[in-house]
Scaffold this motif. Structure first.
Motif, PDB file in Angstrom:
ATOM      1  N   SER A  50       0.817  -1.216   0.000  1.00  0.00           N
ATOM      2  CA  SER A  50       0.000   0.000   0.000  1.00  0.00           C
ATOM      3  C   SER A  50       0.851   1.267   0.000  1.00  0.00           C
ATOM      4  CB  SER A  50      -0.948   0.013   1.207  1.00  0.00           C
ATOM      5  OG  SER A  50      -0.247   0.244   2.417  1.00  0.00           O
ATOM      6  N   ILE A  51       2.075   1.181   0.531  1.00  0.00           N
ATOM      7  CA  ILE A  51       2.952   2.352   0.499  1.00  0.00           C
ATOM      8  C   ILE A  51       4.066   2.185  -0.534  1.00  0.00           C
ATOM      9  CG2 ILE A  51       2.463   3.011   2.876  1.00  0.00           C
ATOM     10  CD1 ILE A  51       5.107   1.814   3.709  1.00  0.00           C
ATOM     11  N   ALA A  52       3.900   1.181  -1.397  1.00  0.00           N
ATOM     12  CA  ALA A  52       4.810   0.972  -2.527  1.00  0.00           C
ATOM     13  C   ALA A  52       6.247   0.757  -2.083  1.00  0.00           C
ATOM     14  CB  ALA A  52       4.721   2.142  -3.509  1.00  0.00           C
ATOM     15  N   LEU A  53       6.440   0.121  -0.932  1.00  0.00           N
ATOM     16  CA  LEU A  53       7.792  -0.242  -0.526  1.00  0.00           C
ATOM     17  C   LEU A  53       8.194  -1.540  -1.218  1.00  0.00           C
ATOM     18  CD1 LEU A  53       8.090   0.411   3.321  1.00  0.00           C
ATOM     19  CD2 LEU A  53       9.319   1.542   1.476  1.00  0.00           C
ATOM     20  N   PRO A  54       9.429  -1.631  -1.678  1.00  0.00           N
ATOM     21  CA  PRO A  54       9.851  -2.830  -2.409  1.00  0.00           C
ATOM     22  C   PRO A  54      10.263  -3.974  -1.503  1.00  0.00           C
ATOM     23  CG  PRO A  54      11.615  -1.220  -2.380  1.00  0.00           C
ATOM     24  CD  PRO A  54      10.430  -0.569  -1.713  1.00  0.00           C
ATOM     25  N   VAL A  55      10.393  -3.724  -0.196  1.00  0.00           N
ATOM     26  CA  VAL A  55      10.825  -4.761   0.735  1.00  0.00           C
ATOM     27  C   VAL A  55       9.985  -4.685   1.994  1.00  0.00           C
ATOM     28  CG1 VAL A  55      13.220  -4.916  -0.069  1.00  0.00           C
ATOM     29  CG2 VAL A  55      12.599  -3.183   1.628  1.00  0.00           C
ATOM     30  N   ASP A  56       9.889  -5.812   2.706  1.00  0.00           N
ATOM     31  CA  ASP A  56       9.194  -5.856   3.984  1.00  0.00           C
ATOM     32  C   ASP A  56      10.081  -5.178   5.020  1.00  0.00           C
ATOM     33  OD1 ASP A  56       8.256  -6.560   6.531  1.00  0.00           O
ATOM     34  OD2 ASP A  56       7.405  -8.443   5.808  1.00  0.00           O
ATOM     35  N   PRO A  57       9.632  -4.064   5.609  1.00  0.00           N
ATOM     36  CA  PRO A  57      10.505  -3.319   6.525  1.00  0.00           C
ATOM     37  C   PRO A  57      10.930  -4.120   7.741  1.00  0.00           C
ATOM     38  CG  PRO A  57       8.254  -2.491   6.598  1.00  0.00           C
ATOM     39  CD  PRO A  57       8.337  -3.408   5.427  1.00  0.00           C
ATOM     40  N   ARG A  58      10.072  -4.985   8.241  1.00  0.00           N
ATOM     41  CA  ARG A  58      10.448  -5.735   9.438  1.00  0.00           C
ATOM     42  C   ARG A  58      11.441  -6.841   9.122  1.00  0.00           C
ATOM     43  NH1 ARG A  58       5.243  -5.913  13.568  1.00  0.00           N
ATOM     44  NH2 ARG A  58       5.296  -3.681  14.037  1.00  0.00           N
ATOM     45  N   ILE A 105      19.735   3.427   6.047  1.00  0.00           N
ATOM     46  CA  ILE A 105      20.540   3.993   4.963  1.00  0.00           C
ATOM     47  C   ILE A 105      20.885   2.905   3.961  1.00  0.00           C
ATOM     48  CG2 ILE A 105      22.773   5.024   4.405  1.00  0.00           C
ATOM     49  CD1 ILE A 105      22.596   6.631   6.960  1.00  0.00           C
ATOM     50  N   GLY A 106      21.070   1.679   4.439  1.00  0.00           N
ATOM     51  CA  GLY A 106      21.344   0.570   3.525  1.00  0.00           C
ATOM     52  C   GLY A 106      20.234   0.354   2.519  1.00  0.00           C
ATOM     53  N   VAL A 107      18.977   0.490   2.960  1.00  0.00           N
ATOM     54  CA  VAL A 107      17.845   0.377   2.033  1.00  0.00           C
ATOM     55  C   VAL A 107      17.858   1.544   1.055  1.00  0.00           C
ATOM     56  CG1 VAL A 107      15.330   0.417   1.829  1.00  0.00           C
ATOM     57  CG2 VAL A 107      16.417  -0.932   3.635  1.00  0.00           C
ATOM     58  N   TRP A 108      18.081   2.750   1.571  1.00  0.00           N
ATOM     59  CA  TRP A 108      18.051   3.934   0.716  1.00  0.00           C
ATOM     60  C   TRP A 108      19.194   3.943  -0.297  1.00  0.00           C
ATOM     61  CZ3 TRP A 108      17.290   7.564   5.529  1.00  0.00           C
ATOM     62  CH2 TRP A 108      16.006   7.361   6.039  1.00  0.00           C
ATOM     63  N   GLU A 109      20.283   3.251   0.008  1.00  0.00           N
ATOM     64  CA  GLU A 109      21.417   3.205  -0.910  1.00  0.00           C
ATOM     65  C   GLU A 109      21.396   1.964  -1.798  1.00  0.00           C
ATOM     66  OE1 GLU A 109      23.717   5.507  -1.401  1.00  0.00           O
ATOM     67  OE2 GLU A 109      22.887   6.855   0.116  1.00  0.00           O
ATOM     68  N   ASP A 135      15.076   4.214  -5.351  1.00  0.00           N
ATOM     69  CA  ASP A 135      14.117   5.035  -6.096  1.00  0.00           C
ATOM     70  C   ASP A 135      12.695   4.820  -5.615  1.00  0.00           C
ATOM     71  OD1 ASP A 135      16.191   6.066  -7.564  1.00  0.00           O
ATOM     72  OD2 ASP A 135      15.818   4.853  -9.348  1.00  0.00           O
ATOM     73  N   ALA A 136      12.352   3.561  -5.322  1.00  0.00           N
ATOM     74  CA  ALA A 136      10.997   3.265  -4.861  1.00  0.00           C
ATOM     75  C   ALA A 136      10.748   3.874  -3.477  1.00  0.00           C
ATOM     76  CB  ALA A 136      10.769   1.757  -4.829  1.00  0.00           C
ATOM     77  N   ALA A 137      11.747   3.767  -2.581  1.00  0.00           N
ATOM     78  CA  ALA A 137      11.588   4.317  -1.235  1.00  0.00           C
ATOM     79  C   ALA A 137      11.457   5.839  -1.273  1.00  0.00           C
ATOM     80  CB  ALA A 137      12.773   3.905  -0.364  1.00  0.00           C
ATOM     81  N   ARG A 195      18.996  14.623   2.099  1.00  0.00           N
ATOM     82  CA  ARG A 195      19.996  13.909   1.294  1.00  0.00           C
ATOM     83  C   ARG A 195      19.443  13.418  -0.041  1.00  0.00           C
ATOM     84  NH1 ARG A 195      24.883  10.913   1.823  1.00  0.00           N
ATOM     85  NH2 ARG A 195      24.896   8.851   0.833  1.00  0.00           N
ATOM     86  N   TYR A 196      18.228  12.869  -0.019  1.00  0.00           N
ATOM     87  CA  TYR A 196      17.740  12.156  -1.205  1.00  0.00           C
ATOM     88  C   TYR A 196      16.730  12.949  -2.032  1.00  0.00           C
ATOM     89  CZ  TYR A 196      20.014   8.268   1.099  1.00  0.00           C
ATOM     90  OH  TYR A 196      20.946   7.458   1.702  1.00  0.00           O
ATOM     91  N   ILE A 197      16.065  13.939  -1.448  1.00  0.00           N
ATOM     92  CA  ILE A 197      15.085  14.707  -2.204  1.00  0.00           C
ATOM     93  C   ILE A 197      15.609  16.111  -2.510  1.00  0.00           C
ATOM     94  CG2 ILE A 197      12.752  15.681  -2.172  1.00  0.00           C
ATOM     95  CD1 ILE A 197      11.850  13.235  -0.625  1.00  0.00           C
ATOM     96  N   LEU A 198      16.014  16.840  -1.476  1.00  0.00           N
ATOM     97  CA  LEU A 198      16.572  18.177  -1.708  1.00  0.00           C
ATOM     98  C   LEU A 198      18.009  18.115  -2.202  1.00  0.00           C
ATOM     99  CD1 LEU A 198      15.140  20.038   1.420  1.00  0.00           C
ATOM    100  CD2 LEU A 198      14.203  19.934  -0.901  1.00  0.00           C
TER     101      LEU A 198
END
Length: 210
Positions: free
Chosen positions: A70-78, A101-105, A110-112, A169-172
């Motif tokens: 529903s939030i378009a995450l590509p991985v299960d956060p837990r 940061i490992g997920v964001w990198e 892009d999906a996150a 870091r990732y948007i601005l």
């Protein structure tokens, strides 16, 4: 002759499965944002989408998988944070920051970022709040609730730090922050997050200045 109020949902099951998956996702987003993760049930999502609960499980599996979709995450956060939950409490700051940061990198970046940007642009932070406080950080609350009653505040302070990093870091893409190596960024941020998780929280003075 009576008329239905505008926007009213007709009762009864949706005929067939045409558009059912999209309707389930839309209903899940509305309920997760409004009620949070724990208070939203698969049955409630199904009722709102006018489908059988079995169809929700068919498309999405568990409630956590439904939330992730529903939030378009590509991985299960837990799943990503499972090693963090097992980390000794005095090392939680670095473990948590490194995992996020490992997920964001990763290739999921892009999906996150797109999910975060869409929620901010839409003016409704309900899903981000649910994700951070009820999904990602909720398993840590009992361990960081020292003194008793501070766990939620500690989690919210961590959320301010991590959403700030995501935004800047990732948007601005402010420099030099945007170009820092991930390992260096984690080392810089981790002590602050650790203090939020386990350090002393200074209380405001009372009216007498004490």
């Amino acid at each position: 002759m009576t008329t239905e109020p505008r926007g009213a949902r007709r009762s009864g099951r949706r005929p067939g499965n045409s558009g059912a998956r999209e309707s389930i996702l839309g209903s899940a987003r509305e309920l997760f944002a409004a009620n949070g993760f724990d208070k939203t049930t698969v049955r409630a999502v199904a009722a709102r989408a006018r489908v059988d609960p079995a169809l929700v499980h068919h498309y999405f599996g568990t409630k956590m998988e439904l939330f992730t979709a529903s939030i378009a995450l590509p991985v299960d956060p837990r799943e990503v944070l499972a090693p963090v939950y097992a980390t000794p409490v005095e090392e939680l700051g670095h473990a948590l920051v490194s995992a996020l940061i490992g997920v964001w990198e990763s290739p999921h970046r892009d999906a996150a970022v797109a999910m975060f940007r869409a929620q901010i642009a839409g003016g409704d932070s309900g899903l981000i709040r649910t994700f951070l406080l009820e999904v990602a950080l909720e398993p840590l609350l009992d361990r960081i609730d020292r003194p008793e009653g501070t766990g939620r505040l500690r989690a919210e302070l961590v959320a301010t730090q991590m959403t700030g990093v995501m935004l800047v870091r990732y948007i601005l893409k402010f420099e030099p922050l945007a170009s820092l190596p991930p390992e260096q960024l984690a080392l810089i941020i981790a002590p602050t997050v650790q203090r939020y998780l386990t350090g002393e929280l200074t209380t405001a003075p009372d009216r007498d200045g004490r």
